[in-house]
Design a protein around this motif. Structure first.
Motif, PDB file in Angstrom:
ATOM      1  N   GLU A   1      -8.169  21.092  39.474  1.00 43.41           N
ATOM      2  CA  GLU A   1      -9.325  21.706  40.133  1.00 43.41           C
ATOM      3  C   GLU A   1     -10.570  21.360  39.340  1.00 43.41           C
ATOM      4  O   GLU A   1     -10.610  21.614  38.133  1.00 43.41           O
ATOM      5  N   ASN A   2     -11.582  20.776  40.025  1.00 40.47           N
ATOM      6  CA  ASN A   2     -12.790  20.445  39.281  1.00 40.47           C
ATOM      7  C   ASN A   2     -13.715  21.672  39.193  1.00 40.47           C
ATOM      8  O   ASN A   2     -13.374  22.762  39.640  1.00 40.47           O
ATOM      9  N   ARG A   3     -14.874  21.463  38.596  1.00 43.62           N
ATOM     10  CA  ARG A   3     -15.759  22.602  38.360  1.00 43.62           C
ATOM     11  C   ARG A   3     -16.278  23.215  39.652  1.00 43.62           C
ATOM     12  O   ARG A   3     -16.789  24.336  39.656  1.00 43.62           O
ATOM     13  N   ASP A   4     -16.174  22.485  40.762  1.00 46.81           N
ATOM     14  CA  ASP A   4     -16.559  23.030  42.072  1.00 46.81           C
ATOM     15  C   ASP A   4     -15.370  23.648  42.793  1.00 46.81           C
ATOM     16  O   ASP A   4     -15.455  23.933  43.986  1.00 46.81           O
ATOM     17  N   ASP A   5     -14.278  23.861  42.067  1.00 50.44           N
ATOM     18  CA  ASP A   5     -13.046  24.436  42.629  1.00 50.44           C
ATOM     19  C   ASP A   5     -12.425  23.558  43.704  1.00 50.44           C
ATOM     20  O   ASP A   5     -11.723  24.055  44.580  1.00 50.44           O
TER      21      ASP A   5
ATOM     22  N   PHE B   1      -9.872  21.210  32.314  1.00 49.52           N
ATOM     23  CA  PHE B   1      -9.394  21.817  33.556  1.00 49.52           C
ATOM     24  C   PHE B   1      -8.663  23.121  33.262  1.00 49.52           C
ATOM     25  O   PHE B   1      -8.010  23.268  32.241  1.00 49.52           O
ATOM     26  N   SER B   2      -8.767  24.055  34.185  1.00 51.43           N
ATOM     27  CA  SER B   2      -8.063  25.325  34.017  1.00 51.43           C
ATOM     28  C   SER B   2      -6.562  25.168  34.274  1.00 51.43           C
ATOM     29  O   SER B   2      -5.764  25.953  33.762  1.00 51.43           O
TER      30      SER B   2
ATOM     31  N   SER C   1     -12.929  15.719  31.173  1.00 54.45           N
ATOM     32  CA  SER C   1     -13.271  17.094  31.563  1.00 54.45           C
ATOM     33  C   SER C   1     -12.142  18.047  31.208  1.00 54.45           C
ATOM     34  O   SER C   1     -10.978  17.654  31.124  1.00 54.45           O
TER      35      SER C   1
ATOM     36  N   GLN D   1     -16.181  14.153  37.738  1.00 52.75           N
ATOM     37  CA  GLN D   1     -14.925  14.407  37.053  1.00 52.75           C
ATOM     38  C   GLN D   1     -13.856  13.519  37.656  1.00 52.75           C
ATOM     39  O   GLN D   1     -13.648  13.513  38.865  1.00 52.75           O
TER      40      GLN D   1
ATOM     41  N   LYS E   1      -7.474  18.552  28.660  1.00 51.19           N
ATOM     42  CA  LYS E   1      -8.160  17.419  29.274  1.00 51.19           C
ATOM     43  C   LYS E   1      -7.174  16.350  29.727  1.00 51.19           C
ATOM     44  O   LYS E   1      -7.556  15.413  30.425  1.00 51.19           O
TER      45      LYS E   1
END
Lengths: 110, 113
Positions: A92-96, A29-30, A27, A2, A70
């Motif tokens: 914050e990526n998918r791995d936080d 993102f939250s 990607s 990402q 995105k």
């Protein structure tokens, strides 16, 4: 992987002009943050955007989060020399883990 | 209310040496993250500490290690320094573990010769 792509890399404009800088990713993102960093100092948090389509204003700065969460933009109205600095977006990526773009270096000429 | 503080401000070390950088988080913050920022680049995440444990780690070798103390302050240690370790090292704190908004210190400028 990402990534956050920021554009333009460099921008030099006259005082009083308007400008927009961008932060894009493939990607979702939250949330996304914008920071400003001056030489020799740490980044200073400007805003966090959370909801798709959200618009936040900070005096002459307008931040927008894309509908699909995105991408984001930062628009500055009537730029002033004090706006000079490195503008960074982060998310914050998918791995936080927080990832940063490389930044847009903005220089406002008096 | 003191913000995030870091020490020292500047540091010059020789290749192969070891260095320790220190950070005190903003009052009320319990999570500390460390970043490396090379010239002309955005910050790169090194690791994050919460409740005195390393909670997350970025893509950095084991030469980079850290510690968090009961008062939430933190240290970053780098062993066997390389020229490429020259950078601005930033500490950031946040009030909730995993919260996206962080408050950065002024950084420590490390030069390895």
């Amino acid at each position: 992987t990402q990534l956050l792509e920021q554009s333009p890399q460099f921008l030099s404009i006259q005082e009083g002009e308007n400008l927009t800088v961008y932060c894009n990713s493939s990607s979702v993102f939250s949330s996304l943050q914008w920071y400003r960093q001056e030489p020799g100092e740490g980044p200073v948090l400007l805003v966090t955007v959370v909801t798709g389509g959200e618009v936040k204003k900070l005096k002459r700065l307008t931040f927008q989060f894309g509908d699909a969460r995105k991408d984001s933009s930062l628009h500055i109205t009537a730029a002033q020399p004090g706006d000079t600095g490195l503008y960074l977006c982060a998310a914050e990526n998918r791995d936080d883990k927080i990832i940063f773009g490389k930044g847009t270096r903005l220089h406002i000429l008096p | 209310d003191a913000g995030v503080t870091q020490s020292p401000t500047h540091l010059i070390k020789t290749r192969g040496q070891q260095v320790t950088l220190r950070c005190s988080p903003k009052s009320g913050h319990d999570t500390v993250s460390w970043y490396q920022q090379a010239l002309g680049q955005g910050p790169q995440f090194i690791f994050q500490y919460y409740e005195e444990e390393e909670r997350q780690r970025g893509n950095f070798p084991d030469r980079f290690s850290g510690h968090q103390f009961p008062n939430y302050s933190s240290e970053l240690n780098v062993n066997a320094l390389l020229l490429g370790d020259s950078a601005l090292y930033l500490c950031a704190s946040s009030p909730i573990a995993g919260g996206p908004s962080q408050y950065f210190g002024p950084g420590t400028r490390l030069t390895v010769t």
